[in-house]
Design an enzyme around this catalytic site. Structure first.
Site, PDB file in Angstrom:
ATOM      1  N   GLY A 146       0.832  -1.188   0.000  1.00 53.21           N
ATOM      2  CA  GLY A 146       0.000   0.000   0.000  1.00 53.21           C
ATOM      3  C   GLY A 146       0.870   1.241   0.000  1.00 53.21           C
ATOM      4  N   THR A 173     -11.266   1.412  -5.939  1.00 54.27           N
ATOM      5  CA  THR A 173     -12.551   2.102  -6.096  1.00 54.27           C
ATOM      6  C   THR A 173     -13.010   2.002  -7.551  1.00 54.27           C
ATOM      7  OG1 THR A 173     -12.038   3.654  -4.318  1.00 54.27           O
ATOM      8  CG2 THR A 173     -13.728   4.317  -5.891  1.00 54.27           C
ATOM      9  N   ALA A 251      -5.097  13.226  -7.396  1.00 53.79           N
ATOM     10  CA  ALA A 251      -6.220  12.770  -6.576  1.00 53.79           C
ATOM     11  C   ALA A 251      -6.158  13.363  -5.174  1.00 53.79           C
ATOM     12  CB  ALA A 251      -6.231  11.248  -6.511  1.00 53.79           C
ATOM     13  N   ARG A 277     -32.678  21.174  19.362  1.00 54.08           N
ATOM     14  CA  ARG A 277     -32.845  20.194  20.442  1.00 54.08           C
ATOM     15  C   ARG A 277     -32.832  20.917  21.788  1.00 54.08           C
ATOM     16  NH1 ARG A 277     -32.519  14.451  21.200  1.00 54.08           N
ATOM     17  NH2 ARG A 277     -32.737  14.145  23.448  1.00 54.08           N
ATOM     18  N   GLU A 372      -4.723   7.161  -0.606  1.00 60.49           N
ATOM     19  CA  GLU A 372      -3.850   8.150  -1.261  1.00 60.49           C
ATOM     20  C   GLU A 372      -2.747   8.628  -0.321  1.00 60.49           C
ATOM     21  OE1 GLU A 372      -4.623   8.115  -4.204  1.00 60.49           O
ATOM     22  OE2 GLU A 372      -6.771   7.811  -4.324  1.00 60.49           O
ATOM     23  N   PHE A 392      11.611   7.046   5.235  1.00 55.90           N
ATOM     24  CA  PHE A 392      10.706   5.946   4.949  1.00 55.90           C
ATOM     25  C   PHE A 392      11.345   4.592   5.254  1.00 55.90           C
ATOM     26  CE2 PHE A 392       9.110   9.340   2.225  1.00 55.90           C
ATOM     27  CZ  PHE A 392       7.757   9.246   2.442  1.00 55.90           C
TER      28      PHE A 392
END
Length: 393
Positions: A146, A173, A251, A277, A372, A392
Site C-alpha cells: 500500500g 474504487t 487525486a 434540540r 492516497e 521511509f
C-alpha cells in the site's frame, strides 16, 4: 459622519470565504450543491446502509462536466484547479464515496491517460469517460504493498509484440463497475501502465463487502491471470513509478478540498441539531460547552478551506510540489475527522443514526485518512522536504 453598521456573520460561512471565489466558481459550487441536495442526499442513507453505488450517477456527473473537469481537451472541462476543488468539496459534502468516484474517474484513470497516454488512447477513452459513458478505475495498490507501491508484485512481460500481465490489485474504487482499468505493473524495463478493458480474457474483478466505511462506493479486487494485451494498450509515456505517483498527487488535491466538504456537512448538522434540540429548558446551542465546540469547528473548517483555496490558486499559477499537496491532505483530513467526531458526540444517540449524515461522514473519513497516503506517510513526505532526509526506510 455616520458609523458603518457592523457586518453580520453567516453561521454557514462565518469567514465569508465565498467572497474569495469568482463568479464561475460560485456558480459551479451552487450547481453541484443543488445536484447533491436534490439527487443524491435523499437516497444516500439507504445506499450506505445496503452498500450500494448507483452507476447511473456517472452519466449525470458527466452531464454536469464534473468528470475530468480540470483536464484540457478530449471532451474534458478544462476548468481551473480551484474550480475542480470547489466541485470536490460539494461532492464530498454529500458523501466521500461520491467524491471518490469522481476523483478516481478524473484524477486517476483519466489523468493517467491524459498525461501518459498516446493520442489514440486519449481520443478513444477520454471523451467517453468525460461523459460518464465509460467508467474507469486505477490499479496500483496491492494487498501487500500500500504505502510502498514500489514493492508491487504484479508483473508484465513481453511475449512477441504483446504483453502478459499477472497479479492482483486490492482496494480499487470503481473496480467491479469499471469499463477500463489503468493497471500498473513491474517489467524488466521498470514500472509501466496498461489499459485493461473489461471482458479481456484472464481479467476478473471481485467486489469487496463487509466494509464499515465508504459503503456507498464500489471497492474491488482486480485479478490478472495471464492477461494478454497488445503494445497499443501500454501507456507509452509512463516509464517509472513517477507515472502512478503523479496521478496520486492529482487525486490528493481533490481529497484536500473534499475533506472540507465532509467537515462542513458535519458542522452544519451539529449547528442545526443543537439549535433545535431542547434540554433543561433551552436549546443545546445556548450552553457554553456547545458554543465552544461550534466555534472551534467553524475555525478549523475555515482554516482548512483557506489552505485548500491557497493551494488551488498556487496550483493554477505555478503548480504544486508533492510535499505541498501532502500538507493539505494531512491537515484537512485530520481536521475533518476531528470535526466529525465532535459533531457525532454533540448529536448524542442520534449521532449514530443514518437519519443524520454525521456517522456516515465520520466512518468515511477513516478511509479518507488512509487512502492516497496515510497520515504517517504524508508527515514523512513533508519531513523529507523540510530536512532533506528520507525517513521511509
Amino acid at each position: 459622519m455616520s458609523a458603518t453598521p457592523p457586518r453580520t456573520v453567516d453561521p454557514l460561512d462565518p469567514l465569508a470565504l465565498t467572497t474569495q471565489l469568482d463568479d464561475t466558481e460560485r456558480a459551479l459550487a451552487q450547481t453541484v450543491r443543488q445536484f447533491v441536495t436534490e439527487r443524491f442526499l435523499p437516497q444516500v442513507a439507504d445506499w450506505y446502509e445496503h452498500g450500494i453505488f448507483d452507476p447511473a450517477l456517472a452519466k449525470e456527473l458527466g452531464a454536469l462536466g464534473l468528470l475530468g473537469l480540470h483536464l484540457e481537451g478530449y471532451g474534458c472541462g478544462g476548468g481551473s484547479a480551484v474550480a475542480y476543488g470547489v466541485a470536490c468539496a460539494e461532492l464530498e459534502a454529500g458523501d466521500s464515496g461520491l467524491r471518490s468516484f469522481a476523483s478516481v474517474q478524473g484524477s486517476l484513470a483519466m489523468f493517467a491517460i491524459h498525461r501518459w497516454g498516446s493520442e489514440e488512447q486519449k481520443n478513444d477513452y477520454l471523451p467517453r469517460m468525460a461523459a460518464g459513458e465509460l467508467i474507469g478505475c486505477f490499479g496500483l495498490t496491492e494487498a501487500d504493498s500500500g504505502s510502498d507501491p514500489g514493492a508491487m508484485r504484479t508483473t508484465a512481460r513481453r511475449d512477441g509484440d504483446d504483453w502478459i500481465l499477472d497479479g492482483s490489485k486490492m482496494w480499487i474504487t470503481n473496480g467491479s463497475i469499471a469499463d477500463v482499468a489503468v493497471v500498473w505493473a513491474r517489467t524488466d524495463e521498470g514500472v509501466r501502465g496498461f489499459l485493461v478493458d473489461r471482458g479481456t480474457p484472464g481479467f476478473t474483478t471481485n467486489t469487496l463487502h463487509r466494509k464499515m466505511s465508504l459503503r456507498a462506493s464500489v471497492t474491488a479486487e482486480l485479478v490478472l491471470d495471464g492477461v494478454r494485451l497488445p503494445e497499443r494498450a501500454r501507456l507509452p509515456l509512463a516509464r517509472s513509478l513517477a507515472g502512478p505517483l503523479s496521478c496520486l498527487n492529482e487525486a490528493r488535491f481533490g481529497i484536500l478540498w473534499g475533506a472540507t466538504g465532509a467537515a462542513r456537512a458535519c458542522y452544519e448538522a451539529a449547528l442545526s441539531y443543537t439549535s433545535t434540540r431542547t434540554q433543561f429548558g433551552r436549546p443545546l446551542a445556548g450552553f457554553q460547552l456547545t458554543q465552544q465546540k461550534l466555534a472551534t469547528m467553524a475555525l478549523e473548517i475555515g482554516k482548512g478551506q483557506l489552505l485548500a483555496l491557497h493551494l488551488g490558486r498556487l496550483k493554477d499559477v505555478q503548480g504544486l510540489a508533492p510535499a505541498q499537496v501532502s500538507m493539505g491532505k494531512l491537515a484537512n483530513t485530520v481536521m475533518a475527522s476531528d470535526v466529525a467526531r465532535t459533531a457525532r458526540g454533540m448529536l448524542g444517540a442520534n449521532g449514530i443514526s443514518l437519519e443524520y449524515p454525521v456517522i456516515r461522514h465520520m466512518m468515511n473519513l477513516e478511509s479518507v485518512l488512509t487512502y492516497e497516503g496515510t497520515a504517517e506517510i504524508h508527515a514523512l513526505s513533508i519531513g523529507q522536504a523540510l530536512t532533506g532526509h528520507r525517513a521511509f526506510t
